[in-house]
Enzyme design. Sequence first.
Site, PDB file in Angstrom:
ATOM      1  N   ASP A 113      33.607  38.934  47.840  1.00  0.00           N
ATOM      2  CA  ASP A 113      34.981  38.781  48.334  1.00  0.00           C
ATOM      3  C   ASP A 113      35.684  40.144  48.348  1.00  0.00           C
ATOM      4  O   ASP A 113      36.717  40.300  49.010  1.00  0.00           O
ATOM      5  CB  ASP A 113      35.783  37.756  47.525  1.00  0.00           C
ATOM      6  N   HIS A 119      43.421  39.965  43.638  1.00  0.00           N
ATOM      7  CA  HIS A 119      43.876  38.766  44.358  1.00  0.00           C
ATOM      8  C   HIS A 119      45.345  38.520  44.001  1.00  0.00           C
ATOM      9  O   HIS A 119      45.744  38.635  42.840  1.00  0.00           O
ATOM     10  CB  HIS A 119      43.084  37.529  43.936  1.00  0.00           C
ATOM     11  N   GLU A 124      31.114  41.633  43.751  1.00  0.00           N
ATOM     12  CA  GLU A 124      31.179  40.309  44.379  1.00  0.00           C
ATOM     13  C   GLU A 124      31.715  40.458  45.798  1.00  0.00           C
ATOM     14  O   GLU A 124      32.590  41.287  46.076  1.00  0.00           O
ATOM     15  CB  GLU A 124      32.057  39.348  43.560  1.00  0.00           C
ATOM     16  N   TYR A 180      43.516  30.152  38.581  1.00  0.00           N
ATOM     17  CA  TYR A 180      42.495  31.183  38.783  1.00  0.00           C
ATOM     18  C   TYR A 180      41.740  31.438  37.484  1.00  0.00           C
ATOM     19  O   TYR A 180      40.504  31.486  37.454  1.00  0.00           O
ATOM     20  CB  TYR A 180      43.167  32.476  39.279  1.00  0.00           C
ATOM     21  N   HIS A 226      34.156  29.269  47.215  1.00  0.00           N
ATOM     22  CA  HIS A 226      32.931  28.758  46.585  1.00  0.00           C
ATOM     23  C   HIS A 226      33.169  27.524  45.710  1.00  0.00           C
ATOM     24  O   HIS A 226      32.775  27.429  44.561  1.00  0.00           O
ATOM     25  CB  HIS A 226      32.109  29.848  45.881  1.00  0.00           C
ATOM     26  N   ASP A 282      39.498  41.373  39.187  1.00  0.00           N
ATOM     27  CA  ASP A 282      39.804  39.935  39.181  1.00  0.00           C
ATOM     28  C   ASP A 282      40.810  39.544  38.099  1.00  0.00           C
ATOM     29  O   ASP A 282      41.563  38.569  38.261  1.00  0.00           O
ATOM     30  CB  ASP A 282      38.518  39.130  38.956  1.00  0.00           C
ATOM     31  N   HIS A 290      34.686  40.297  35.913  1.00  0.00           N
ATOM     32  CA  HIS A 290      34.063  39.013  35.991  1.00  0.00           C
ATOM     33  C   HIS A 290      32.526  39.032  36.014  1.00  0.00           C
ATOM     34  O   HIS A 290      31.878  38.072  35.646  1.00  0.00           O
ATOM     35  CB  HIS A 290      34.641  38.378  37.281  1.00  0.00           C
ATOM     36  N   HIS A 314      33.849  46.146  41.706  1.00  0.00           N
ATOM     37  CA  HIS A 314      33.196  44.846  41.487  1.00  0.00           C
ATOM     38  C   HIS A 314      32.350  44.543  42.727  1.00  0.00           C
ATOM     39  O   HIS A 314      32.830  44.710  43.855  1.00  0.00           O
ATOM     40  CB  HIS A 314      34.310  43.808  41.307  1.00  0.00           C
TER      41      HIS A 314
HETATM   42 FE1  FEO Z   1      34.709  38.176  41.087  1.00  0.00          FE
HETATM   43 FE2  FEO Z   1      37.344  38.276  43.337  1.00  0.00          FE
HETATM   44  O1  FEO Z   1      35.576  38.444  42.734  1.00  0.00           O
END
Ligand code: FEO
Length: 415
Positions: free
Chosen positions: A92, A233, A90, A202, A23, A174, A155, A88
Amino acid sequence: MNTQLREGIEWVGFVDWTVRDFHGYATGRGSTYNAYLVRGAAATGEPNSEPTKTALIDAVKAPYADELLRRVANLTPLDKVDYVVCNHAETDHAGGLPAVVAACPNAEVVCNKTCREALGRHFDTSAWRFRVVADGESLSLGRRTLQFVNTPMAHWPESMMTYVPEEKVLFSMDAFGQHYASSARFDDEAALDEVMAEARTYYANILMPLGKPVLAAMAKAAGLDIEILAPSHGVIWRSHIADILKAYGDWTVCRARPKVLVIYDTMWGSTDRMARAIEDGAASVAGVEVKRFSLRLSNTTVLATEVLDAATLAIGSPTLNRTYMPQMGALLTYLDGLRPAGKAALTFGSYGWSHAACAALEARLREMKVELLAPAVEALYAPTAEVLEECRQAGRMLAEKALAAVQAQAAPAAK
Ligand code: FEO
């Protein structure tokens, strides 16, 4: 690839070697979407009096759900997955949930109330079986327990971490992550300087505007005994936990180093000459790092990362029509969203028949709560020798202010 965190806890995620745009974040080293399988069963041969359960901790991006399910199925039949924890919403991570829920017919989706609502906005969850958990609630898997720790805004509002006390493993979502594709799953299997650089990038590009919630999440996690810190991640921390926690201590408060950043765009080279003179002046002050970036030869991801720990900034643009250059507008819009705290700056640039860029830059920086240290340095068409000397003096001033800012940060700690 070593995927085992502990006996009974395995990484089952996806290594995304090819993603280069997350993004808008330039992910030059790719990424990973980490998911983990936690089995409550005892090791083979050990007695286990309780019924045991199996939990999948998070999913992956939607296109990679098949790979996730293949890894899970290699460890346990999919109909034996009892829980899918969603830390989470989101996409991803949660993007793969519809496929996971469809493939694991006996699984309940475990999440907090806010996450349940967010998932319902993303997907058709009408047929999903939810188990909504409260902050601090535990869920026994048998030999292992999941404890849920709400960490709002680290996040998103629903962000949560999951802790396994028996194994001292915290799935931190995250926080502490890196966009870093690697065959290494652990910090001590990868090049630490690369991992730390990607963790910094990051943090700057994802979490910088959320320093206070991230600090609050760290304060909650500080009460846990952690031997493995497993983010969503990048590599998993087990040998350098103290290093990443120390770095987060600095990043969450945008702690400045003695560093001057010169960031500019140029049309016909006048503002470039001014930038070089500012750089020269700043570099003449001992103990200060100076970095100069021509906007169109860099990108917002790199520049936001550099801003994170810079003490002072020189922001330059010539006037194009009635304002600054459009690439500068893009950078300032991006930085405005990231809200770097405690920065101070001056502006510079050339102008001709229209004289507007520096005033517009100053107005934008004021909106961003950046302190303006001195009037803009400007050149009509091309910088004269006097203007270039003014630039050098401005550079020295920025360097001295950078040193002073770092000393001021250190002062309270010394008391
Ligand atoms: Fe806030 Fe890796 O997503």
